[in-house]
Design a protein around this motif. Structure first.
Motif, short mmCIF file in Angstrom:
data_model
loop_
_atom_site.label_atom_id
_atom_site.label_comp_id
_atom_site.label_asym_id
_atom_site.label_seq_id
_atom_site.Cartn_x
_atom_site.Cartn_y
_atom_site.Cartn_z
N GLY A 170 40.39 36.50 38.91
CA GLY A 170 40.58 36.93 37.53
C GLY A 170 41.87 36.27 37.07
O GLY A 170 42.91 36.44 37.71
N GLU A 189 37.38 36.55 34.17
CA GLU A 189 36.91 36.52 35.55
C GLU A 189 36.42 35.12 35.92
O GLU A 189 35.54 34.56 35.29
N LYS A 190 37.06 34.58 36.94
CA LYS A 190 36.64 33.32 37.59
C LYS A 190 36.34 32.18 36.61
O LYS A 190 35.24 31.62 36.63
N ALA A 202 44.86 37.37 39.45
CA ALA A 202 44.94 38.73 40.01
C ALA A 202 44.56 38.63 41.49
O ALA A 202 43.54 38.03 41.82
C1 G1P Z 1 37.85 39.95 42.96
C2 G1P Z 1 38.10 40.15 41.45
C3 G1P Z 1 38.98 39.03 40.91
C4 G1P Z 1 40.26 38.96 41.73
C5 G1P Z 1 39.92 38.76 43.21
C6 G1P Z 1 41.17 38.79 44.07
O1 G1P Z 1 37.03 38.85 43.16
O2 G1P Z 1 36.85 40.18 40.79
O3 G1P Z 1 39.27 39.26 39.57
O4 G1P Z 1 41.08 37.90 41.25
O5 G1P Z 1 39.06 39.80 43.66
O6 G1P Z 1 40.86 38.54 45.40
P1 G1P Z 1 36.30 38.60 44.59
O7 G1P Z 1 37.32 37.90 45.45
O8 G1P Z 1 35.90 39.93 45.12
O9 G1P Z 1 35.13 37.71 44.27
#
Ligand code: G1P
Length: 287
Positions: A170, A189-190, A202
């Motif tokens: 994020g 997000e991403k 994040a």
């Molecule tokens: C999640 C969150 C993302 C964050 C991240 C950190 O993504 O959706 O916003 O930046 O964790 O590790 P994931 O890594 O679960 O795909």
């Protein structure tokens, strides 16, 4: 207001670590002799959390077993007079109150956090994602809690990430208040690098006001066809100020294979019993 509760989502399938994670949770991968999840729980406790809600999924039973009593093992260690080891084992099961809730299907991080709603009971709470280990004197979650206590608003931990990796995080747009604190303007997000509003991501530690839960409920499915926490944060940001905090500390994303190996090397080098052996081993590659 004090923050005593933390949600730790551990329902992810860990596909990046297959085949190891075919029959074991990725959170149980060891950093030498201590599973990643143990480090995360320690961070929560050292930040003042005394009530942890694990959001689990199928094939995560060994996490529950790990934090439970182990009568047979304890009897064995007692009989062999292995008192140090006995204490280590007993301490784990009495670390903190832990509750388990199952997320029935992997429907995203936002959905995982929502499953803990009843237990959160309208209080502010922390979220720690189970992949990251963050090493620092003042734990990362404590740094967020300190900011929450100062401003009374949700605070998310961020750090600069390589541009080419924005698609894994994020990514925030923020107004800098000082070297480490931003007021959140937006979070995506991403995003692909060319669409990312910055390279500040994040990293998986958050402190939220309870209003985040209604905001997550009001989102529709987002990236990856999942209920995204990031989309809930965007809605919350329309109602309340949110802070992004550049935490102090060294982060290892142990969900990434190379980072996982780096974590093991660094922990081995910090371990008095093995640092000389490991240094000697590494030196062989440096000439
Ligand atoms: C999640 C969150 C993302 C964050 C991240 C950190 O993504 O959706 O916003 O930046 O964790 O590790 P994931 O890594 O679960 O795909």
């Amino acid at each position: 207001m004090e923050i005593k509760k933390a949600v730790i989502p551990v329902a992810g399938l860990g596909t990046r670590f297959l085949p190891a994670t075919k029959s074991m949770p990725k959170e149980m991968l060891p950093i030498i002799d201590k599973p990643v999840i143990h480090h995360v729980v320690e961070e929560a406790i050292e930040s003042g959390i005394d009530d942890i809600i694990f959001v689990t999924g199928r094939s995560k039973r060994s996490i529950e077993d790990y934090f439970d009593d182990s009568p047979e093992l304890e009897m064995h260690l007692k009989a062999k007079n292995k008192d140090n080891m006995l204490k280590i084992v007993q301490d784990i099961s009495s670390m903190v109150d832990i509750h388990y809730i199952r997320q029935k299907e992997p429907r995203g991080l936002g959905d995982a956090i929502l499953t803990a709603e009843k237990h959160i009971n309208d209080e502010p709470f922390a979220v720690l994602l189970g992949d990251d280990i963050i090493v620092n004197g003042t734990p990362c979650t404590k740094q967020l809690i300190d900011n929450f206590q100062k401003y009374g608003r949700s605070t998310i931990a961020v750090e600069e990430v390589p541009r080419e990796k924005t698609g894994s995080y994020g990514i925030i747009q923020g107004k800098a208040l000082d070297e480490s604190l931003y007021v959140l303007e937006d979070i995506i997000e991403k995003p692909a690098p060319e669409n990312a509003p910055s390279n500040i991501g994040a990293i998986g530690r958050y402190v939220f006001t309870p209003e985040i839960l209604d905001c997550i409920k009001n989102t529709t499915t987002g990236v990856g066809n999942e209920i995204q926490l990031t989309d809930g944060i965007r809605l919350l940001n329309e109602q309340q100020k949110i802070y992004a905090y550049k935490f102090t500390g060294k982060r290892y994303d142990t969900g990434d294979k190379a980072e996982y190996v780096k974590a093991i090397i660094d922990f081995a080098l910090a371990n008095e019993d093995m640092q000389e052996q490991i240094k000697g081993h590494i030196r062989r590659f440096c000439i």
